[in-house]
Design a protein around this motif. Structure first.
Motif, PDB file in Angstrom:
ATOM      1  N   UNK A 167       0.703   1.508  -7.569  1.00 59.13           N
ATOM      2  CA  UNK A 167      -0.673   1.604  -8.063  1.00 59.13           C
ATOM      3  C   UNK A 167      -1.635   1.484  -6.886  1.00 59.13           C
ATOM      4  N   UNK A 168      -2.900   1.781  -7.139  1.00 60.11           N
ATOM      5  CA  UNK A 168      -3.927   1.779  -6.099  1.00 60.11           C
ATOM      6  C   UNK A 168      -4.815   0.542  -6.214  1.00 60.11           C
ATOM      7  N   UNK A 169      -5.137  -0.047  -5.090  1.00 56.54           N
ATOM      8  CA  UNK A 169      -6.196  -1.048  -4.985  1.00 56.54           C
ATOM      9  C   UNK A 169      -7.354  -0.350  -4.285  1.00 56.54           C
ATOM     10  N   UNK A 170      -8.573  -0.538  -4.790  1.00 50.82           N
ATOM     11  CA  UNK A 170      -9.734   0.195  -4.286  1.00 50.82           C
ATOM     12  C   UNK A 170     -10.819  -0.790  -3.871  1.00 50.82           C
ATOM     13  N   UNK A 171     -11.572  -0.430  -2.836  1.00 49.14           N
ATOM     14  CA  UNK A 171     -12.675  -1.274  -2.389  1.00 49.14           C
ATOM     15  C   UNK A 171     -13.851  -1.157  -3.359  1.00 49.14           C
TER      16      UNK A 171
END
Length: 107
Positions: free
Chosen positions: A66-70
């Protein structure tokens, strides 16, 4: 190398939701001021489940990407980590995914 019997690969991977905030338990941090542009930890994130891995003491872990986003959405980090089964739930296809599949099969 063959997978052991306690690892179940999923082909193709399955769409899931990951309870990221519970997975990455957040505590109070006293190392500086709050930065709204830094890494944002959402309650849930969409991901792809690749494998189920049985734990020695019982229960299962899902190997999920999965993606972690700022906070300013200018930076992201793709992670693939084992996640406890209770923090994963199925995710249905989006309207865009359904339309893409219809075009692939009907035209």
């Amino acid at each position: 190398m063959d997978r052991p019997p306690w690892v179940r690969s999923l082909t193709p991977p399955r769409r899931v939701w990951v309870q990221v905030r519970r997975l990455l338990r957040l505590g109070l941090d006293e190392h500086g001021p709050r930065n709204p542009d830094a890494l944002r930890i959402e309650p849930e994130a969409p991901g792809m489940l690749h494998e189920w891995i049985q734990r020695e003491e019982g229960g299962w872990l899902g190997l999920v990407t999965f993606q972690l986003v700022s906070g300013d959405e200018q930076w992201s980090l793709s992670v693939t980590i084992p996640v406890p089964a209770e923090l994963i739930r199925r995710r249905g296809m989006t309207r865009r995914d359904r339309l893409r599949d219809e075009r692939r099969t009907h035209g």
